[in-house]
Write an enzyme that holds these catalytic residues in place. Structure first.
Site, PDB file in Angstrom:
ATOM      1  N   GLU A   1      -4.720   7.938  -2.862  1.00 45.71           N
ATOM      2  CA  GLU A   1      -5.288   6.674  -2.404  1.00 45.71           C
ATOM      3  C   GLU A   1      -5.519   5.718  -3.574  1.00 45.71           C
ATOM      4  OE1 GLU A   1      -5.819   5.307   0.620  1.00 45.71           O
ATOM      5  OE2 GLU A   1      -4.707   7.039   1.354  1.00 45.71           O
TER       6      GLU A   1
ATOM      7  N   HIS B   1       0.831  -1.205   0.000  1.00 44.09           N
ATOM      8  CA  HIS B   1       0.000   0.000   0.000  1.00 44.09           C
ATOM      9  C   HIS B   1       0.868   1.259   0.000  1.00 44.09           C
ATOM     10  CE1 HIS B   1      -3.728   2.267   1.093  1.00 44.09           C
ATOM     11  NE2 HIS B   1      -2.849   3.091   1.635  1.00 44.09           N
ATOM     12  N   GLU B   2       1.819   1.318   0.925  1.00 46.19           N
ATOM     13  CA  GLU B   2       2.667   2.508   1.026  1.00 46.19           C
ATOM     14  C   GLU B   2       3.598   2.632  -0.184  1.00 46.19           C
ATOM     15  OE1 GLU B   2       1.830   4.638   3.153  1.00 46.19           O
ATOM     16  OE2 GLU B   2       0.543   3.295   4.329  1.00 46.19           O
TER      17      GLU B   2
ATOM     18  N   HIS C   1       1.837   4.602  -2.800  1.00 46.52           N
ATOM     19  CA  HIS C   1       1.982   6.043  -2.548  1.00 46.52           C
ATOM     20  C   HIS C   1       3.360   6.532  -2.999  1.00 46.52           C
ATOM     21  CE1 HIS C   1      -1.701   6.899  -0.407  1.00 46.52           C
ATOM     22  NE2 HIS C   1      -1.479   5.982   0.523  1.00 46.52           N
TER      23      HIS C   1
END
Length: 503
Positions: free
Chosen positions: A302, A272-273, A276
């Protein structure tokens, strides 16, 4: 490519110089904040607070100086002489300046102090499961947030809640969000019931047997990050209490947290990170340190993290890549580590109380509850004293479960106690955008599944850089999505994705 400046562009040139300094200060503040969460010894807290406050003041002074308004007016008067990217940059300069100067200094200071006190009280109240211990301070934050929203809404010519959304998603409005959320509210509960029924009829996933040492989990995370395209010459992975992404595009810092019982939780946090981080790294290099070279907003941010975590790296193809890699790095095997079983783990749907632990099917229901509650709090339709009960009733109605205490209810998230009203909808809008963008990428890249199964994300990342990352803030969120997918943001791709994956 940026063209050279002419004499008539002096005001614009002065603004570029000013915003370059503003960006450098913001980057320094971000890196200090990352250090505060990961490396800083506890004894440095007071000095760090002073450093961060000083940087905040310097940033505010840079943009609130009277000369900035004059430079903006002169540059806008001569904007026909600017190329399209410079014009977009000037537009974003005006937006950033408005947000930085919209509220009087005394209101900004009062709100900052109220938020700091409320966050401290929230941590204690959550530990003690005592909403009454923080409700008074939350009432102050709520009232000051209303004041701030009223000032900003008057400046922008929009409603109060729209003004608050704009702080996280530029130009975001209830008129944009409400129809999308109405469809999700109508379709998700029934879809969830069908998925749970189908899931109950099949075999339950086996739990991989740990313990899985954090050091080995970090090795696995770094191997996956490299496959996704993370450049360790321009970033690093560390550990923190809550996973987050910080730093600057040329030095992106991401974190995760480890449980030796379950390696999948930390790994999905890393993925997830990394989404980003890849977005930050892919922003237009020639516009570094300018507003137009920044990420568009939280919906796009997101979308990039959820595209990697939920779309690409929970696809069955990904588990064909992950299973042998995880078995090798973690020195684990057996039926629990097969691609099929890891896929069942990744696709497990459950009614739950906690938003951050929710699966992709139930997560929007958590977000939409908060969206409704915060609008009611801001309008005064929901008295603060009734928040715990409204939370329990709302979750019961949408998910069929209710918390037995406020720790797992209205005290579970920091956002409101931090003054972040208007943030929550970006989580679900980002999930919708992720599904829509991934479908477009999949349509454009016919061999994408085979590449993912081989751990090759180069073509996917290249598509994202071309269609999303390199755009920066030159376009609005809907313009970026429409150009990349052929349609404005909607719930279509997300709901089709859930039906295909789970039914």
């Amino acid at each position: 490519t940026r063209r050279s400046l002419t004499v008539t562009e002096n005001a614009y040139a002065a603004l570029e110089k000013r915003f370059r300094r503003y960006s450098a200060l913001s980057g320094a503040s971000g890196l200090l904040g990352w250090d505060q969460e990961t490396m800083m010894p506890s004894g440095g807290a007071e000095a760090r607070a002073e450093q961060l406050a000083t940087l905040d003041v310097l940033q505010h002074e840079l943009l609130s100086a009277p000369a900035v308004s004059e430079e903006l007016a002169r540059a806008e008067a001569d904007s026909a002489d600017l190329d399209p990217m410079q014009q977009a940059n000037l537009r974003e300069m005006r937006r950033v300046h408005t947000n930085e100067t919209v509220a009087p200094a005394d209101l900004v200071e009062a709100r900052s102090r109220a938020v700091s006190a409320c966050v401290v009280a929230w941590r204690d109240a959550r530990a003690q499961d005592d909403f009454s211990a923080v409700s008074g301070k939350l009432a102050t934050v709520l009232e000051l947030t209303r004041e701030y929203g009223a000032v900003k809404s008057e400046k922008l010519g929009c409603g109060l809640y729209d003004a608050l959304i704009d702080s996280y998603e530029p130009g975001g409005t209830m008129a944009w969000i409400d129809p999308v959320f109405a469809r999700l509210k109508a379709e998700l509960p029934g879809l969830m019931e069908k998925i749970l029924e189908r899931q109950a009829a099949g075999p339950a996933p086996l739990s991989p047997e740990g313990p899985f040492p954090a050091a080995l989990q970090k090795q696995l995370g770094e191997r996956v990050m490299r496959a996704l395209g993370f450049d360790f010459a321009h970033g690093r992975l560390d550990e923190s209490a809550h996973p987050f992404t910080g730093g600057i595009p040329d030095d992106v810092r991401i974190t995760t947290r480890y449980s030796e019982k379950d390696f999948t939780s930390a790994l999905m946090g890393v993925i997830h990170e990394t989404g980003h981080a890849l977005y930050e790294r892919g922003l237009p290099v020639e516009w570094r340190n300018q507003p137009v070279g920044s990420s568009r907003g939280m919906v796009m941010h997101e979308s990039q993290s959820l595209l990697m975590e939920m779309q690409a790296c929970r696809a069955p193809a990904f588990y064909r890549f992950l299973a042998p890699l995880a078995s090798e790095v973690l020195d684990a095997g057996g039926l629990a580590m097969t691609p099929e079983n890891l896929n069942r783990i990744g696709h497990r749907v459950a009614r739950g109380l906690i938003r951050v632990d929710a699966d992709e099917v139930t997560y929007p229901l958590h977000v939409m509850l908060r969206y409704d509650l915060e609008k009611a709090l801001l309008s005064g339709d929901l008295p603060l004293k009734d928040l715990p009960g409204a939370w329990r009733d709302g979750l019961k109605a949408s998910l069929g479960v209710a918390p037995e205490d406020d720790r797992d209810g209205c005290l579970q998230d920091i956002h409101w106690y931090h003054g972040s009203f208007g943030y929550f909808p970006t989580y679900t809008l980002g999930a919708l955008a992720a599904a829509q963008l991934f479908k477009a990428a999949h349509d454009a890249l016919p061999d994408l599944d085979e590449r993912i199964a081989a751990g090759d994300f180069t073509t996917l990342l290249g598509w994202l850089v071309e269609n999303v990352h390199s755009v920066g803030s030159a376009k609005t969120t809907d313009e970026i999505i429409s150009a990349a997918t052929g349609a404005p943001l909607s719930a279509d791709a997300f709901l089709n994705h859930l039906n295909t994956r789970y039914l």
